[in-house]
Write an enzyme that holds these catalytic residues in place. Structure first.
Site, mmCIF file in Angstrom:
data_model
loop_
_atom_site.group_PDB
_atom_site.id
_atom_site.type_symbol
_atom_site.label_atom_id
_atom_site.label_comp_id
_atom_site.label_asym_id
_atom_site.label_seq_id
_atom_site.Cartn_x
_atom_site.Cartn_y
_atom_site.Cartn_z
ATOM 1 N N PRO A 97 0.868 -1.068 0.016
ATOM 2 C CA PRO A 97 0.043 0.015 -0.117
ATOM 3 C C PRO A 97 0.806 1.262 0.013
ATOM 4 O O PRO A 97 1.911 1.338 0.638
ATOM 5 C CB PRO A 97 -0.636 -0.070 1.361
ATOM 6 N N ASP A 148 14.028 2.939 7.104
ATOM 7 C CA ASP A 148 13.527 2.329 6.009
ATOM 8 C C ASP A 148 14.331 1.534 5.001
ATOM 9 O O ASP A 148 14.342 0.270 4.704
ATOM 10 C CB ASP A 148 12.565 3.320 5.275
HETATM 11 O O1 PMV Z 1 7.946 5.918 6.415
HETATM 12 P P1 PMV Z 1 7.039 5.696 7.531
HETATM 13 O O2 PMV Z 1 5.853 6.223 7.426
HETATM 14 O O3 PMV Z 1 7.055 4.276 7.943
HETATM 15 O O4 PMV Z 1 7.641 6.568 8.621
HETATM 16 C C1 PMV Z 1 9.078 6.681 8.765
HETATM 17 C C2 PMV Z 1 9.385 6.578 10.332
HETATM 18 C C3 PMV Z 1 9.449 8.052 10.876
HETATM 19 O O5 PMV Z 1 10.243 7.493 12.051
HETATM 20 C C4 PMV Z 1 8.337 8.770 11.341
HETATM 21 C C5 PMV Z 1 10.602 8.840 9.936
HETATM 22 C C6 PMV Z 1 11.722 8.274 9.733
HETATM 23 O O6 PMV Z 1 12.496 8.905 8.883
HETATM 24 O O7 PMV Z 1 12.325 7.394 10.496
#
Ligand code: PMV
Length: 313
Positions: A97, A148
């Site tokens: 998603p 990520d």
């Molecule tokens: O990309 P997401 O929505 O999984 O969010 C990342 C997590 C945050 O800590 C909010 C931002 C980051 O860069 O780590």
């Protein structure tokens, strides 16, 4: 010649937002949901064409904006390998998603970088792919922490502190998560910017909350390694309370979490940047179906099940 590569999605178990401020976070891959890139030879002199099937979008290295994330990824691979543009077509597909905190952007980048470099005869190593993906994430997010690109490139549970080498670990006892989509799109960039504004106006309070989130993430790493039991459930719940305090939850997300806990989940929290997107619920095999029904009744538009550790189902 056709070359195919893929990359998984991810969920953050504990530590989103506080990870941007140097506290630890724990994330795990979701191997069942993936982005796929397929590269095949194109017509002579066509250049490099990227076709994103799900977005119904086609971009070309010659004509599209140099800042387009897909173009930037392809260009970064060519620059790294010191090669010129091939006559080839990259086809992208994904069942992740979008704008839900599952790392769909990073997964697409990793899949392209792997497939294109392999097609060109020199598949890039993990470190390079992860660093490249971090740079592309900046277009999506502004100031990503780096969690990520790390978890998605290595496809392993990771204990992550910004600007430190990631610690990849194994899970001794597989456990089960339900991931429920609220149907509300979430913008990581906006959520991170909003938290930064709030932090700047009350740094002492926010630093204290981030410290607590960091302590939870440290404990969650140990609990995750052992297997998802009551302790991990409690940590997820406590982390969610703190995320609510910094204003990144929504009544719709709280409602999903409440429903999951009422139906027997061991713990539940929002995952990712919040203000929409997904929640995760830690479930046991016996409670899984009940929690799933409760989440649907509470407004989830889609639910995925993932086994963390062992073989993903
Ligand atoms: O990309 P997401 O929505 O999984 O969010 C990342 C997590 C945050 O800590 C909010 C931002 C980051 O860069 O780590």
């Amino acid at each position: 010649m056709v070359v195919k590569r893929s990359a998984p999605g991810k969920v953050i178990l504990c530590g989103e937002h506080s990870v941007v401020y140097g506290r630890p976070a724990v994330a795990v891959p979701v191997s069942a949901l993936r982005a796929y890139a397929e590269v095949k030879a194109g017509a002579s002199n066509q250049g490099l064409i990227i076709h994103a099937v799900d977005l119904d979008q086609t971009v070309t290295l010659r004509e599209s904006s140099k800042n387009h994330p897909l173009i930037k990824t392809a260009q970064a691979v060519l620059t790294h390998l010191n090669l010129s543009e091939p006559d080839a077509t990259i086809t992208l597909k994904s069942n992740l998603p979008i704008a839900s905190g599952m790392g769909s952007g990073a997964a697409v980048t990793v899949a392209i970088a792997r497939a294109l470099s392999a097609y060109l005869g020199s598949e890039l190593p993990e470190e390079t792919i992860s660093a490249m993906t971090y740079e592309i994430e900046k277009i999506h997010h502004g100031t990503p922490s780096g969690i990520d690109n790390t978890v998605i490139t290595w496809e392993k549970p990771v204990y992550f502190i910004k600007e430190q080498p990631p610690e990849i670990f194994d899970i001794q006892q597989p456990f089960h998560l339900l991931i429920a989509n609220s149907g509300i799109p979430s913008s990581t960039r906006e959520a991170v910017n909003e938290v930064r504004r709030q932090w700047a106006s009350a740094p002492e309070f926010y630093n204290l909350v981030f410290d607590c989130m960091g302590a939870i993430a440290r404990a969650a790493r140990v609990a995750t390694e052992k297997g998802g039991d009551q302790v991990l459930g409690t940590l997820l719940n406590e982390n969610h309370k703190l995320l609510t305090k910094i204003g990144v939850s929504l009544p719709e997300l709280d409602q999903l979490i409440y429903a999951a806990l009422e139906a027997g989940a061991l713990g539940a929290k929002l995952t990712g940047s919040g203000q929409g997107g997904n929640i995760i619920a830690l479930v046991e095999p016996e409670t899984r179906t009940r929690v799933q029904h409760a989440l649907l009744e509470a407004g989830a538009i889609k639910i995925w099940h993932t086994q963390v550790g062992g073989r993903d189902e």
